[in-house]
Design a protein around this motif. Structure first.
Motif, PDB file in Angstrom:
ATOM      1  N   UNK A   1       0.930  -1.437  -0.193  1.00 17.28           N
ATOM      2  CA  UNK A   1       0.217  -0.345   0.501  1.00 17.28           C
ATOM      3  C   UNK A   1       0.775   0.987   0.122  1.00 17.28           C
ATOM      4  N   UNK A   2       1.741   1.319   0.705  1.00 15.75           N
ATOM      5  CA  UNK A   2       2.418   2.456   1.071  1.00 15.75           C
ATOM      6  C   UNK A   2       3.336   3.387  -0.470  1.00 15.75           C
ATOM      7  N   UNK A   3       3.893   1.774  -1.062  1.00 11.83           N
ATOM      8  CA  UNK A   3       4.731   1.778  -2.640  1.00 11.83           C
ATOM      9  C   UNK A   3       3.624   2.875  -3.287  1.00 11.83           C
ATOM     10  N   UNK A   4       2.216   1.892  -3.486  1.00 10.19           N
ATOM     11  CA  UNK A   4       1.200   2.280  -4.661  1.00 10.19           C
ATOM     12  C   UNK A   4       0.683   3.851  -4.198  1.00 10.19           C
ATOM     13  N   UNK A   5       0.888   4.120  -2.861  1.00 13.88           N
ATOM     14  CA  UNK A   5       0.525   5.728  -2.806  1.00 13.88           C
ATOM     15  C   UNK A   5       2.085   6.479  -3.010  1.00 13.88           C
ATOM     16  N   UNK A   6       2.938   6.171  -2.540  1.00 15.58           N
ATOM     17  CA  UNK A   6       3.822   6.521  -3.158  1.00 15.58           C
ATOM     18  C   UNK A   6       3.960   7.094  -5.210  1.00 15.58           C
ATOM     19  N   UNK A   7       3.932   5.814  -4.981  1.00 20.28           N
ATOM     20  CA  UNK A   7       3.988   6.308  -6.735  1.00 20.28           C
ATOM     21  C   UNK A   7       2.822   7.002  -7.447  1.00 20.28           C
ATOM     22  N   UNK A   8       1.472   6.831  -7.054  1.00 23.28           N
ATOM     23  CA  UNK A   8       0.400   8.051  -6.927  1.00 23.28           C
ATOM     24  C   UNK A   8       1.042   8.741  -7.249  1.00 23.28           C
ATOM     25  N   UNK A   9       1.618   9.411  -6.107  1.00 25.90           N
ATOM     26  CA  UNK A   9       1.840  10.852  -5.306  1.00 25.90           C
ATOM     27  C   UNK A   9       2.227  11.616  -6.139  1.00 25.90           C
ATOM     28  N   UNK A  10       3.387  10.538  -6.598  1.00 27.98           N
ATOM     29  CA  UNK A  10       4.763  10.837  -7.407  1.00 27.98           C
ATOM     30  C   UNK A  10       4.428  10.773  -9.480  1.00 27.98           C
ATOM     31  N   UNK A  11       3.374  10.442  -9.407  1.00 29.35           N
ATOM     32  CA  UNK A  11       3.253  10.408 -10.854  1.00 29.35           C
ATOM     33  C   UNK A  11       2.682  10.932 -11.766  1.00 29.35           C
ATOM     34  N   UNK A  12       2.753  10.822 -13.051  1.00 29.92           N
ATOM     35  CA  UNK A  12       1.987  12.495 -13.913  1.00 29.92           C
ATOM     36  C   UNK A  12       0.403  12.737 -13.813  1.00 29.92           C
ATOM     37  N   UNK A  13      -0.248  11.164 -13.705  1.00 31.94           N
ATOM     38  CA  UNK A  13      -1.469  11.674 -13.189  1.00 31.94           C
ATOM     39  C   UNK A  13      -1.985  10.512 -12.927  1.00 31.94           C
ATOM     40  N   UNK A  14      -3.033  10.409 -11.694  1.00 35.82           N
ATOM     41  CA  UNK A  14      -3.652   9.443 -11.124  1.00 35.82           C
ATOM     42  C   UNK A  14      -3.826   8.184 -11.633  1.00 35.82           C
ATOM     43  N   UNK A  15      -4.481   8.107 -12.915  1.00 32.87           N
ATOM     44  CA  UNK A  15      -4.663   7.023 -13.370  1.00 32.87           C
ATOM     45  C   UNK A  15      -3.165   5.985 -13.998  1.00 32.87           C
ATOM     46  N   UNK A  16      -2.090   7.216 -14.109  1.00 36.30           N
ATOM     47  CA  UNK A  16      -0.577   6.332 -14.647  1.00 36.30           C
ATOM     48  C   UNK A  16      -0.856   6.055 -13.345  1.00 36.30           C
ATOM     49  N   UNK A  17      -0.441   7.085 -11.745  1.00 36.19           N
ATOM     50  CA  UNK A  17       0.049   5.752 -10.896  1.00 36.19           C
ATOM     51  C   UNK A  17      -0.113   4.711 -10.793  1.00 36.19           C
ATOM     52  N   UNK A  18      -1.809   4.480 -10.509  1.00 36.26           N
ATOM     53  CA  UNK A  18      -2.618   3.613 -10.354  1.00 36.26           C
ATOM     54  C   UNK A  18      -1.936   2.465 -11.463  1.00 36.26           C
ATOM     55  N   UNK A  19      -2.096   2.423 -11.939  1.00 36.00           N
ATOM     56  CA  UNK A  19      -1.449   1.477 -13.125  1.00 36.00           C
ATOM     57  C   UNK A  19      -0.232   1.080 -13.398  1.00 36.00           C
ATOM     58  N   UNK A  20       0.797   1.991 -13.637  1.00 34.82           N
ATOM     59  CA  UNK A  20       2.093   1.581 -12.743  1.00 34.82           C
ATOM     60  C   UNK A  20       2.515   0.680 -11.691  1.00 34.82           C
ATOM     61  N   UNK A  21       1.385   1.134 -10.328  1.00 35.47           N
ATOM     62  CA  UNK A  21       1.665  -0.372  -9.462  1.00 35.47           C
ATOM     63  C   UNK A  21       0.960  -1.347  -9.974  1.00 35.47           C
ATOM     64  N   UNK A  22       0.297  -1.587  -9.688  1.00 36.34           N
ATOM     65  CA  UNK A  22      -0.557  -2.781 -10.551  1.00 36.34           C
ATOM     66  C   UNK A  22       0.326  -3.165 -11.317  1.00 36.34           C
ATOM     67  N   UNK A  23       0.380  -3.432 -12.458  1.00 34.87           N
ATOM     68  CA  UNK A  23       1.627  -3.591 -13.842  1.00 34.87           C
ATOM     69  C   UNK A  23       3.111  -3.937 -12.625  1.00 34.87           C
ATOM     70  N   UNK A  24       3.899  -3.753 -11.186  1.00 42.40           N
ATOM     71  CA  UNK A  24       5.074  -3.663 -10.830  1.00 42.40           C
ATOM     72  C   UNK A  24       4.264  -4.988  -9.842  1.00 42.40           C
ATOM     73  N   UNK A  25       2.897  -5.285  -9.289  1.00 41.64           N
ATOM     74  CA  UNK A  25       2.638  -6.587  -8.676  1.00 41.64           C
ATOM     75  C   UNK A  25       2.660  -7.269  -9.546  1.00 41.64           C
ATOM     76  N   UNK A  26       2.072  -7.173 -10.888  1.00 47.75           N
ATOM     77  CA  UNK A  26       1.786  -8.305 -11.509  1.00 47.75           C
ATOM     78  C   UNK A  26       3.373  -8.968 -12.364  1.00 47.75           C
TER      79      UNK A  26
END
Length: 407
Positions: free
Chosen positions: A352-377
């Motif tokens: 969860x904190x990794x996802x939060x950090x990715x979202x806070x620093x991503x260009x858009x929220x959508x891109x941040x969430x998608x990137x975090x799910x990709x990492x866990x994949x």
């Protein structure tokens, strides 16, 4: 199953109130991720006490005790809502919920033989989906209409009600009697060194599969409503309602897969295939679905991809739990499952904190969430390969049983 539904409802509540808490208390995504991480840290520590609790108290009273603690942790946020109170109460909640999974499964397995534990495991694991399908929409409506305090208050009341019902209706099943009989025969007590169980290939393979899947589960519990609302543009009510979509897929996948695998086990099919290869394939398919998320730009297509992939991956939970119970002497099932669930919960500290950090620093929220799910994949695919290579509960059960009989 009812208690585990309350358990998961307590967990998903943070995801449902994340946006209202950010608005009312001025919290950031990273702070919400920190709260979730603190919860799962305590959850991990608490899980290691499952075996000791099972030894000190009966299953009936141990589960009443933890359920009452869960209910009690909801009240402070209703009375004095703040970031500090949220952190402290979630830590206490996590510590009390940590041992509950192993204790609940031990109570369930006391009614079922080893070869028929897949479907019962799915019934318990289905609580995750039931909470999202049945409870999340109700909590969402209550939160929208009465405020986020209502969610905490309702779960406290439900927890106390469960304790009353449990006290009057539950008793241990016939397979729990093995423990009692063996305790009366000191020289033949079927216990083995914990290292033989925890370092077995099956246990390590189960952990390799359960770890990334649990990380994904915690991300879904904490962030999926926010992803649907903030990242994909759905309304808060739509996001809360669609929270159940992945769980509908998970319910179908878990019950179908465990019904088939239990049938195969009773017909003599290798446990390596049934409880090693099958969950590994499911986790690999889940990982692949998460890897392709950044390539999808249609919001509803993203929802469908997450739902189907997550649902298939969820077969890991009941099948690996059944596999670990298969290799353990009866008096060590709760302890072994407690360690498995505690160690997999480490993923809940990290994800969860990794996802939060990715979202806070991503260009858009959508891109941040998608990137975090990709990492866990990607991590899930690695875990799937390891599980398929390592897990062979039939072989490991024979080795551990032989060691227990020699003692």
């Amino acid at each position: 199953m009812a208690l585990y539904t309350i358990n998961y409802s307590d967990k998903l509540l943070l995801g449902l109130v994340a946006q209202p808490l950010k608005d009312d208390l001025g919290l950031t995504s990273s702070q919400i991720g920190f709260v979730s991480s603190a919860f799962f840290l305590a959850f991990t520590v608490g899980g290691f006490f499952a075996g000791a609790i099972n030894k000190w108290m009966t299953l009936k009273w141990s589960l009443i005790a933890v359920a009452l603690i869960w209910a009690a942790t909801m009240i402070p946020m209703v009375v004095v809502g703040s970031f500090a109170v949220l952190v402290v109460t979630r830590i206490i909640l996590g510590f009390a919920e940590g041992p509950s999974g192993a204790l609940i499964l031990s109570a369930t397995y006391s009614w079922h033989p080893v070869e028929k534990r897949g479907v019962p495991s799915s019934v318990i694991s289905a609580a995750n989906s039931t909470a999202k399908i049945a409870i999340a929409p109700v909590l969402t409506i209550l939160i929208i209409k009465f405020g986020w305090h209502a969610g905490f208050l309702v779960l406290a009341l439900v927890g106390v009600l469960w304790c009353v019902v449990w006290y009057f209706v539950w008793k241990p099943g016939p397979y729990a009697e093995i423990k009692k009989i063996n305790s009366e025969k000191k020289s033949t007590k079927p216990s083995v060194p914990w290292a033989k169980i925890l370092l077995s290939r099956t246990f390590l393979g189960a952990l390799a599969a359960a770890f990334p899947m649990y990380g994904l589960i915690t991300v879904v519990l904490t962030w999926l409503p926010s992803y649907f609302e903030e990242g994909l543009g759905f309304t808060r009510l739509q996001a809360g309602s669609m929270f159940g979509f992945p769980s509908i897929a998970a319910l179908a996948a878990m019950f179908i897969s465990t019904w088939i695998t239990d049938k195969l086990m009773t017909r003599g099919v290798s446990a390596k295939i049934v409880r090693g290869i099958v969950p590994g394939v499911g986790l690999a398919l889940c990982g692949l679905s998460m890897v392709v998320l950044p390539l999808i730009h249609i919001p509803m297509a993203v929802v469908i991809t997450i739902s189907v992939g997550y649902g298939i991956g969820c077969i890991v939970t009941p099948i690996t739990n059944a596999a670990v119970s298969q290799i353990c002497p009866p008096d060590q099932v709760a302890g072994a499952l407690g360690v498995l669930l505690a160690m997999q919960a480490v993923a809940g500290i990290i994800a969860p904190p990794i996802t939060g950090a990715i979202v806070d620093n991503a260009a858009t929220a959508a891109a941040g969430y998608a990137q975090s799910f990709q990492i866990f994949g990607v991590v899930s695919i690695v875990g799937a390969v390891l599980a398929m290579i390592l897990m062979n509960p039939g072989r490991d059960a024979e080795r551990i049983l032989a060691l227990a009989q020699s003692k």
